[in-house]
Design an enzyme around this catalytic site. Structure first.
Site, mmCIF file in Angstrom:
data_model
loop_
_atom_site.group_PDB
_atom_site.id
_atom_site.type_symbol
_atom_site.label_atom_id
_atom_site.label_comp_id
_atom_site.label_asym_id
_atom_site.label_seq_id
_atom_site.Cartn_x
_atom_site.Cartn_y
_atom_site.Cartn_z
ATOM 1 N N GLU A 1 -8.186 6.083 -5.529
ATOM 2 C CA GLU A 1 -7.702 7.376 -5.030
ATOM 3 C C GLU A 1 -6.190 7.473 -5.243
ATOM 4 O O GLU A 1 -5.683 8.496 -5.682
ATOM 5 C CB GLU A 1 -8.053 7.571 -3.557
ATOM 6 C CG GLU A 1 -7.318 6.667 -2.593
ATOM 7 C CD GLU A 1 -7.648 6.964 -1.139
ATOM 8 O OE1 GLU A 1 -8.811 7.318 -0.861
ATOM 9 O OE2 GLU A 1 -6.764 6.847 -0.284
ATOM 10 N N VAL B 1 -5.433 -1.778 10.552
ATOM 11 C CA VAL B 1 -4.550 -2.023 11.693
ATOM 12 C C VAL B 1 -5.149 -3.123 12.568
ATOM 13 O O VAL B 1 -4.487 -4.088 12.932
ATOM 14 C CB VAL B 1 -4.339 -0.741 12.508
ATOM 15 C CG1 VAL B 1 -3.474 -1.023 13.744
ATOM 16 C CG2 VAL B 1 -3.689 0.343 11.652
ATOM 17 N N GLY C 1 -5.415 -0.005 -2.138
ATOM 18 C CA GLY C 1 -4.750 0.851 -1.178
ATOM 19 C C GLY C 1 -3.259 0.610 -1.225
ATOM 20 O O GLY C 1 -2.741 -0.176 -2.026
ATOM 21 N N ILE C 2 -2.541 1.275 -0.314
ATOM 22 C CA ILE C 2 -1.093 1.119 -0.252
ATOM 23 C C ILE C 2 -0.746 0.014 0.744
ATOM 24 O O ILE C 2 -1.498 -0.233 1.688
ATOM 25 C CB ILE C 2 -0.419 2.449 0.156
ATOM 26 C CG1 ILE C 2 1.093 2.366 -0.038
ATOM 27 C CG2 ILE C 2 -0.788 2.831 1.574
ATOM 28 C CD1 ILE C 2 1.796 3.707 0.142
ATOM 29 N N GLY C 3 0.361 -0.671 0.529
ATOM 30 C CA GLY C 3 0.800 -1.680 1.486
ATOM 31 C C GLY C 3 1.027 -3.029 0.848
ATOM 32 O O GLY C 3 0.744 -3.256 -0.331
ATOM 33 N N GLY C 4 1.545 -3.947 1.653
ATOM 34 C CA GLY C 4 1.930 -5.262 1.165
ATOM 35 C C GLY C 4 0.781 -6.060 0.585
ATOM 36 O O GLY C 4 0.904 -6.672 -0.476
ATOM 37 N N MET C 5 -0.353 -6.081 1.284
ATOM 38 C CA MET C 5 -1.458 -6.933 0.823
ATOM 39 C C MET C 5 -2.079 -6.445 -0.474
ATOM 40 O O MET C 5 -2.279 -7.244 -1.403
ATOM 41 C CB MET C 5 -2.489 -7.087 1.933
ATOM 42 C CG MET C 5 -1.992 -7.984 3.050
ATOM 43 S SD MET C 5 -3.160 -8.219 4.365
ATOM 44 C CE MET C 5 -2.174 -9.269 5.462
ATOM 45 N N GLY D 1 -9.434 7.525 2.139
ATOM 46 C CA GLY D 1 -10.692 7.264 1.452
ATOM 47 C C GLY D 1 -11.269 5.903 1.754
ATOM 48 O O GLY D 1 -12.145 5.427 1.019
#
Length: 445
Positions: free
Chosen positions: A244, A319, A219-223, A342
């Site tokens: 995706e 979140v 997915g998107i993001g720092g982790m 997704g």
């Protein structure tokens, strides 16, 4: 066959394209980097003469001109399938922007069976000699939009990469009503994801679970970016990609020799994705690259397809997580943040995969604007928080304090395991709440 004549006959100005919109119309603004630019600017000029124009889009990387021309949303009603910063700001600050709840794998079907589209504006690469425009960075659901739209307008941007794949990643001039030659602006980019110590700790716990030959979704993001970075530095090999969203981490892993796709049971040697957003370096990597395979999202995110890929590893942010094992990744109370995307598709698909694992990762705390620290592990979600992954579907949950597999665990076992993922200063209070909820045993540690 020469399609030049047909192209010239359909060529119009951006102003003419914008003039096609009538009050009450459903207008589609495509998705992410395929959002129109020149047409948007011209449509914004008509804000005072139109009413009740319903515009759909998502993952906005810049603020559209129609937002600026109509700040109160008196003319343009925005629906976001998944929110970037501009979508989020509009939804949380006006009563003329809303989220369209989706399971992303179903979005093409939503259009074909449930959505009305009067006009579709889609940014594409220039037409090739065979009469095709390439969707570039977002195959996603765009062919479904075109099939449903009463009028299709392509806005050409010469800087759009050519994304190969061969599955609903192009549209032919015969399927197009009008063509606009845009201003060819540079494509909007996202900065390469930065990450800190917490992200790296979470990433280390996840990378320990990844075998050689695994197939990855990030997915998107720092982790997720931290996971990609650690994989690039690791001894892992023969990894595959089926995701995706294509992100910069995949490019870094490929350049470090970690990705070959040789062990994939389907689409071998191909990095499969529905849309891409990131750096210019990543866009250049995708351009005309045979190993990158652009497909519609009802392929990438179909749990039945994902299940065919052994050792599928799905890594996504959240979140909040509650003590039942439910995951909220779209909103915090009534404040909208992004969307379901997704996440559920990959949570389900990864678990169906032989050897597959789905990881929901999050920091155990966050600090608000006033400097107060809050736990992301909650007894129950605040009112209005959307549940993205229901408790029977969650697999692994990871914070900087550890990882916990909730599959096969009872409510009291879940409460114990999830509380151990919380920051130590919040655990006593979470135990008290778990006792009130009747999901805590005296023998729990």
């Amino acid at each position: 066959m020469d399609y030049t004549k047909s192209y010239k006959e359909k060529l119009i100005t951006a102003a003419k394209a914008a003039s096609l919109v009538k009050s009450g119309d459903y207008v589609d603004y495509a998705w992410c980097t395929n959002t129109p630019v020149s047409i948007d600017r011209e449509l914004a000029k008509r804000a005072k003469e139109l009413k009740d124009v319903k515009v759909r889009g998502g993952v906005l990387l810049w603020v559209p001109e129609i937002f600026k021309a109509d700040p109160e949303g008196e003319t343009f009603i925005w629906t976001s399938w998944h929110s970037g910063g501009p979508d989020r700001g509009r939804i949380n600050s006006t009563d003329a922007a809303f989220y369209g709840p989706i399971r992303y794998s179903e979005l093409p079907r939503y259009y074909r069976e449930n959505c009305e589209v009067d006009i579709a504006y889609i940014t594409c690469s220039p037409m090739d000699k065979h009469g095709y425009f390439n969707f570039g960075l977002s195959a996603s659901h765009l062919m479904a939009v075109i099939e449903k739209a009463k009028t299709v307008v392509i806005e050409v941007n010469e800087k759009m990469p050519i994304a190969l794949g061969g599955v609903e990643n192009v549209v032919h001039i015969d399927q197009v009503d009008y063509v606009v030659e845009g201003d060819n602006p540079a494509l909007a980019t996202l900065p390469k994801g930065s990450f800190g110590d917490v992200d790296r700790k979470v990433a280390k716990l996840i990378v320990e679970e990844i075998p050689n030959g695994a197939c990855l979704q990030l997915g998107i993001g720092g982790m997720p970016n931290a996971v990609g970075s650690l994989i690039a530095e690791s001894d892992l090999k023969d990894l595959g990609v089926h995701t995706e969203m294509f992100v910069d981490g995949f490019v870094d892993m490929y350049k470090n020799g970690k990705i070959t796709g040789a062990k994939k049971s389907i689409d071998r040697f191909r990095q499969v994705y529905a849309f891409a957003a990131g750096s210019q370096e990543m866009y250049d990597f995708i351009d005309n690259n045979p190993q990158c395979m652009a497909t519609p999202v009802d392929y990438t995110n179909d749990a039945r397809i994902i299940s065919q890929l052994d050792n599928f590893i799905s890594i996504n942010n959240a979140v909040n997580v509650d003590l039942w094992g439910q995951v909220s990744s779209e909103s915090a109370g009534l404040r909208h943040i992004s969307g379901a995307g997704g996440q559920l598709d990959f949570v389900l698909g990864a678990y169906l995969s032989k050897g597959g694992k789905s990881f929901i990762c999050l920091s155990s705390t966050y600090t608000d604007k006033a400097g107060e620290v809050h736990s992301r592990i909650l007894p129950n979600f605040d009112a209005g928080s959307a549940i993205t992954a229901a408790r029977p579907n969650t697999h692994w949950i990871v914070t900087e304090h550890g990882k916990f597999n909730v599959k096969g665990k009872s409510t009291w076992e879940r409460a114990e395991g999830i509380i151990n993922l919380a920051a130590p200063e919040f655990r006593d209070e979470l135990i008290k709440e778990a006792e009130k909820m009747n999901i805590w045993r005296r023998s729990n540690r």
